[in-house]
Design a protein around this motif. Structure first.
Motif, PDB file in Angstrom:
ATOM      1  N   ASP A 219       0.861  -1.188   0.000  1.00  0.00           N
ATOM      2  CA  ASP A 219       0.000   0.000   0.000  1.00  0.00           C
ATOM      3  C   ASP A 219       0.892   1.231   0.000  1.00  0.00           C
ATOM      4  OD1 ASP A 219      -2.143   1.735   0.125  1.00  0.00           O
ATOM      5  OD2 ASP A 219      -2.341   1.604   2.317  1.00  0.00           O
ATOM      6  N   PRO A 220       1.042   1.859  -1.168  1.00  0.00           N
ATOM      7  CA  PRO A 220       0.341   1.588  -2.430  1.00  0.00           C
ATOM      8  C   PRO A 220       0.905   0.381  -3.164  1.00  0.00           C
ATOM      9  CG  PRO A 220       1.922   3.331  -2.740  1.00  0.00           C
ATOM     10  CD  PRO A 220       1.965   3.007  -1.274  1.00  0.00           C
ATOM     11  N   ILE A 221       0.185  -0.036  -4.216  1.00  0.00           N
ATOM     12  CA  ILE A 221       0.607  -1.147  -5.056  1.00  0.00           C
ATOM     13  C   ILE A 221       0.877  -0.628  -6.464  1.00  0.00           C
ATOM     14  CG2 ILE A 221      -1.735  -1.786  -5.793  1.00  0.00           C
ATOM     15  CD1 ILE A 221       0.781  -4.414  -4.762  1.00  0.00           C
ATOM     16  N   TYR A 222       1.897  -1.170  -7.097  1.00  0.00           N
ATOM     17  CA  TYR A 222       2.214  -0.797  -8.479  1.00  0.00           C
ATOM     18  C   TYR A 222       1.540  -1.768  -9.447  1.00  0.00           C
ATOM     19  CZ  TYR A 222       5.967   2.366  -6.917  1.00  0.00           C
ATOM     20  OH  TYR A 222       6.676   3.398  -6.351  1.00  0.00           O
ATOM     21  N   VAL A 223       1.164  -1.238 -10.616  1.00  0.00           N
ATOM     22  CA  VAL A 223       0.610  -2.059 -11.696  1.00  0.00           C
ATOM     23  C   VAL A 223       1.382  -1.726 -12.971  1.00  0.00           C
ATOM     24  CG1 VAL A 223      -1.428  -2.696 -13.016  1.00  0.00           C
ATOM     25  CG2 VAL A 223      -1.659  -2.072 -10.601  1.00  0.00           C
ATOM     26  N   ASN A 224       2.122  -2.692 -13.486  1.00  0.00           N
ATOM     27  CA  ASN A 224       2.947  -2.489 -14.678  1.00  0.00           C
ATOM     28  C   ASN A 224       2.220  -3.000 -15.925  1.00  0.00           C
ATOM     29  OD1 ASN A 224       5.262  -1.534 -13.185  1.00  0.00           O
ATOM     30  ND2 ASN A 224       5.564  -3.645 -12.528  1.00  0.00           N
ATOM     31  N   PHE A 225       2.305  -2.237 -17.009  1.00  0.00           N
ATOM     32  CA  PHE A 225       1.677  -2.650 -18.259  1.00  0.00           C
ATOM     33  C   PHE A 225       2.480  -2.093 -19.424  1.00  0.00           C
ATOM     34  CE2 PHE A 225      -0.082   1.366 -17.040  1.00  0.00           C
ATOM     35  CZ  PHE A 225      -0.437   2.047 -18.191  1.00  0.00           C
ATOM     36  N   GLN A 226       2.248  -2.663 -20.600  1.00  0.00           N
ATOM     37  CA  GLN A 226       2.968  -2.254 -21.813  1.00  0.00           C
ATOM     38  C   GLN A 226       1.984  -1.636 -22.807  1.00  0.00           C
ATOM     39  OE1 GLN A 226       3.594  -5.642 -20.665  1.00  0.00           O
ATOM     40  NE2 GLN A 226       5.240  -4.728 -19.456  1.00  0.00           N
ATOM     41  N   VAL A 227       2.445  -0.595 -23.472  1.00  0.00           N
ATOM     42  CA  VAL A 227       1.646   0.102 -24.473  1.00  0.00           C
ATOM     43  C   VAL A 227       2.352  -0.002 -25.818  1.00  0.00           C
ATOM     44  CG1 VAL A 227       0.716   2.352 -25.173  1.00  0.00           C
ATOM     45  CG2 VAL A 227       0.699   1.690 -22.764  1.00  0.00           C
ATOM     46  N   GLU A 228       1.586  -0.253 -26.871  1.00  0.00           N
ATOM     47  CA  GLU A 228       2.169  -0.297 -28.221  1.00  0.00           C
ATOM     48  C   GLU A 228       2.813   1.047 -28.540  1.00  0.00           C
ATOM     49  OE1 GLU A 228       2.341  -2.816 -30.291  1.00  0.00           O
ATOM     50  OE2 GLU A 228       1.205  -4.234 -29.057  1.00  0.00           O
TER      51      GLU A 228
END
Length: 400
Positions: A219-228
């Motif tokens: 807390d907090p938490i990270y959220v990783n993502f990929q974008v074209e």
């Protein structure tokens, strides 16, 4: 003429006619006799009852969904920095610990002995340094009077320098001994939740061992993502004046693995400085508050990015949507309760509902139950229902 007398007359004449003509005349008489009776009216079948849903509109923006993975905002692998037997553990696995709390203890006996030796060695070196300083001081008085040679004076100067270097080395050894002794006690570098311990009490551990345990902050938490890369370039062109990622005009939400929506909104807080040449994507990271610790690190989630510029679009339940070779369609009622088939262009899915980009307007009624009873052009008896937007449960409208 009464029916009985008609038969008698026919019988007398039947000698001169064939049997076939006789039966034909009999049939005609029966038909004529029945002409005076009124025909019964045919009853029309009632219109089938179907459940319908009144289309409502919602405000939605431009939408994009990504597969993402969660990550702890802080993570530390607790390792042994010195060798020794693990003799104490001062926490329960899976529990929260505070910054500075003593977690694990390695047997300090050997390091206490090394510290004692380092202290003794330093004292010896300090004594030698003092003696060398005094000898050189006396030599300073005697050399001017010619009582000692230059070579003796140089030797005493060298002895003083060596003694001072010995003290410095002994002080460094003492500092190292103190550090090694302190490393036998492993404290929490920050407040967080500690996981499973990989070594039991009595195991021998050291710098080459696997991590003793892992401390994380969720807390907090990270959220990783990929974008074209193409989408990311478009994003930069639109928002190139926005220096802080937190100020980008988008809403970021999560859909969890159990298909529920996470209630907290996220913020974009990091974008990588280069494109992954192998994948043609750029790494981005969002951060979410996680006070209830619902989100654990390592989860696969769906991250939803929606623009804050909204438009009003129809929202319909999944139960109303059918498909044929021409695409998705729904059955719509007109003001006379006549059914017609209408193709729609669907947008994003929201739990048990679909956004309709085109093809329906707010207030129109679509069939959600009894689809198999009707077809285009059928008249129906509609019963309006409500839909739970999360589960899709169809219910009667409660009277006020």
């Amino acid at each position: 003429m009464p029916l009985y007398h008609s038969f008698q007359l026919l019988f007398r004449q039947s000698r001169h006619v064939s049997t076939l003509k006789f039966f034909a005349c009999s049939l005609a008489l029966f038909t004529l006799a029945g002409c005076g009776q009124p025909e019964q009216a045919q009853v029309a079948a009632p219109a089938p009852a179907v459940s319908v849903y009144a289309v409502s509109n919602v405000e939605v923006g431009q939408y994009k969904e990504f597969v993402a993975r969660t990550e702890a905002s802080k993570e530390a692998n607790l390792r042994a920095r010195v060798e020794g037997e693990l003799i104490e553990r001062h926490f329960r696995e899976g529990m929260k610990v505070e910054k500075g709390q003593l977690l694990l203890q390695i047997d300090p006996a050997a390091y206490e002995a090394s510290l004692t030796q380092a202290k003794a060695d330093l004292n010896s070196k300090l004594s030698a340094q003092g003696n060398a300083i005094r000898n050189l001081k006396r030599a300073d008085e005697l050399i001017d009077q010619g009582y000692i040679s230059q070579s003796d004076y140089d030797r005493l100067t060298t002895e003083k320098s060596q003694a001072m270097a010995g003290v410095n080395a002994a002080e460094a050894a003492l500092e190292k001994a103190e550090l090694n002794l302190s490393y036998t006690k492993i404290h929490a570098p920050f407040s967080g939740a500690i996981g499973k311990v990989n070594y039991d009490i009595g195991n021998f551990v050291g710098p080459n061992s696997e991590p003793l345990a892992t401390l994380i902050v969720t807390d907090p938490i990270y959220v990783n993502f990929q974008v074209e890369e193409s989408d990311y370039i478009t994003h930069l062109q639109k928002h190139h004046k926005v220096r802080d990622p937190k100020n980008v005009p988008i809403d970021i939400t999560l859909r969890l693995p159990n298909n529920t929506n996470y209630p907290e909104q996220g913020l974009l807080n990091f974008a990588d400085t280069k494109i992954d040449q192998g994948m043609g994507t750029v790494e981005l990271r969002a951060v979410f508050a996680n006070p209830e610790k619902v989100i654990l690190p390592g989860l696969f989630v769906n991250l939803i990015v929606e623009g804050r510029v909204k438009q009003s679009l129809a929202l319909i339940p999944q139960a109303a949507v059918q498909e044929n070779q021409q695409g998705k369609f729904v059955l719509v009622l007109d003001e006379n309760n006549t059914v017609s088939q209408r193709h729609v262009v669907l947008g994003r899915r929201m739990n048990a509902m679909w956004i309709v980009n085109s093809g329906l307007n707010e207030g129109e009624k679509v069939v959600v139950e009894g689809l198999q009873k009707v077809r285009s052009g059928s008249k129906v008896n509609p019963v309006e229902k409500t839909i739970d937007p999360t589960t899709g449960t169809i219910s009667d409208i409660q009277a006020n």
